[in-house]
Scaffold this active site. Structure first.
Site, PDB file in Angstrom:
ATOM      1  N   HIS A 220       0.840  -1.104  -0.014  1.00  0.00           N
ATOM      2  CA  HIS A 220      -0.055  -0.057   0.057  1.00  0.00           C
ATOM      3  C   HIS A 220       0.811   1.087  -0.022  1.00  0.00           C
ATOM      4  CE1 HIS A 220       0.981   0.751   4.385  1.00  0.00           C
ATOM      5  NE2 HIS A 220       0.801  -0.561   4.570  1.00  0.00           N
ATOM      6  N   GLU A 296      -2.092  -7.117   7.931  1.00  0.00           N
ATOM      7  CA  GLU A 296      -0.623  -6.992   8.347  1.00  0.00           C
ATOM      8  C   GLU A 296      -0.771  -7.825   9.723  1.00  0.00           C
ATOM      9  OE1 GLU A 296       2.241  -7.312   8.420  1.00  0.00           O
ATOM     10  OE2 GLU A 296       2.973  -5.224   7.517  1.00  0.00           O
TER      11      GLU A 296
END
Length: 416
Positions: A220, A296
């Site tokens: 990202h 994550e």
């Protein structure tokens, strides 16, 4: 003691798709067909169908004489090499099938040989008859088989054509990578001993493992925490992209649109990934699918801290975490082992859903590094030895035999 020749095959019309197998047991002395087996098995991959054919053939041979020597001949390089112990079995669907095949007869009674497809027409025809019967909602019947006649006359059904190969991931200029990799694997000695029955691969065609599924891995764009190198996982806040991160997302969207290779977009559920994925998907005219396993690591009490701050407050915990992938961060976070387990499960799900296609996977530092590590067969400490910038691209291609090829790592050329 009699010798039986087992010829087996399997096929899938779609890979995965409607699948079936065929197997024949032949008298090793006279060449007489002793038994045939074929079955439609529903939706499965080629490899699963091939293993099912092997299992059926071995069971048929055992039913005829459990003490016979068995010579298995198949045109599946994957099955032959794995059952001979020369290739590792990595795919979770293959492991139980290989174990089942290995239990049917004592190891010393069975030997394996790869043969070209044109020499396996009997089993190939049986597999196609089983698939044809399944398509009609019927069961394969031996009385209606023409497999032996077809084999003797040199006739054999062809496998369904593979899906058209996508143009490839960013930076991939090797259109024949699958063939080259498989041919090299067949050419080099894979164990310390030379296998007695190993057949050389002739040309490129026999070793072709088909079009790989390619995961283009996009970290990202930046958040406010990224430039400060703070732990930012799934256990703290859910920060959005910063202004710099939004520019990065737009830049990577433009680059991927220009390349035109991405066929689907999948994202971690966290906001920074979904915003990055939306920027790309909007540009490409695609939808975004969310995969929870791509989130994550949960960094526990370390969320929002810098590495230096963690060392000052939790020195012993940090040292233990750095030393072992089984240790979780302070306060109930996730260990790298736990992350690897869920990321691998997400990967396998994506490979099943997007077989033979190129998929953009928008995720985080740890999942990207974990996918690369697993593809390389590298140890857990390799996670600390990779650089992965915000909005960088990496790519891994996954082949039908369960192996993988890292095509790209940390490409940021689109940001310059």
């Amino acid at each position: 003691m009699p010798t039986f020749v087992v010829e087996a095959d399997g096929g899938s019309r779609g890979n995965p798709g409607p699948a079936g197998y065929g197997a024949v047991v032949i008298d090793g002395s006279t060449g007489e067909t002793l038994a045939e087996a074929a079955e439609y098995i529903g939706v499965a991959t080629n490899n699963v169908a091939e293993y099912k054919g092997l299992i059926a053939g071995l069971k048929a041979a055992k039913a005829l004489d459990p003490g016979a020597d068995v010579h298995v001949r198949m045109d599946s390089k994957l099955v032959v090499e794995q059952m001979s112990g020369r290739w590792k079995i990595k795919h979770p669907d293959m492991k139980p099938l290989a174990a089942e095949a290995g239990r049917i007869l004592p190891t010393g009674q069975v030997r394996y040989e790869w043969i070209p497809r044109e020499k396996n027409k009997h089993a190939d025809r049986l597999a196609n008859e089983a698939m044809d019967a399944g398509k009609k909602g019927k069961k394969w019947e031996p009385s209606g088989s023409t497999a032996e006649l077809g084999a003797k006359a040199g006739r054999g059904a062809t496998r369904p054509a593979a899906a058209p190969a996508p143009a490839g991931p960013p930076g991939d200029a090797a259109a024949g990578a699958a063939k080259a990799r498989a041919a090299l694997a067949a050419s080099y000695e894979l164990t310390t001993t030379v296998p007695e029955q190993a057949a050389p691969s002739v040309g490129w065609g026999a070793a072709d493992l088909g079009t790989p599924a390619t995961l283009v891995l996009l970290r990202h764009g930046e958040t406010a925490l990224t430039p400060e190198k703070r732990f930012s996982g799934s256990g703290g806040g859910d920060p959005e992209l910063s202004a710099a991160g939004r520019r990065q997302a737009d830049a990577v969207a433009a680059a991927l649109a220009a390349r035109g290779t991405v066929q689907a977009v999948v994202s971690s559920p966290l906001l920074r990934c979904r915003q990055t994925a939306d920027a790309v998907a909007t540009r490409l005219g695609l939808d975004v699918a969310v995969e929870d396993g791509l989130r994550e690591t949960d960094f526990g009490a370390w969320e929002g801290m810098t590495f230096t701050e963690v060392r000052e407050r939790y020195a012993d915990d940090l040292s233990a975490w750095l030393a072992s992938p089984g240790v979780a961060p302070t306060g109930g976070g996730e260990s790298f082992n736990a992350v690897a387990t869920r990321v691998a499960a997400a990967r396998d799900s994506l490979l099943t859903r997007f077989a033979g296609r190129t998929v953009l996977v928008v995720t985080h530092v740890t999942p990207v590094k974990t996918l690369v590590r697993l593809a390389l067969g590298a140890p857990p400490e390799s996670l600390f030895r990779m650089e992965l910038s915000a909005a960088s691209l990496s790519a891994v291609a996954y082949y039908a035999d369960g192996n993988a090829s890292v095509r790209l790592l940390n490409d940021t050329s689109h940001l310059r």
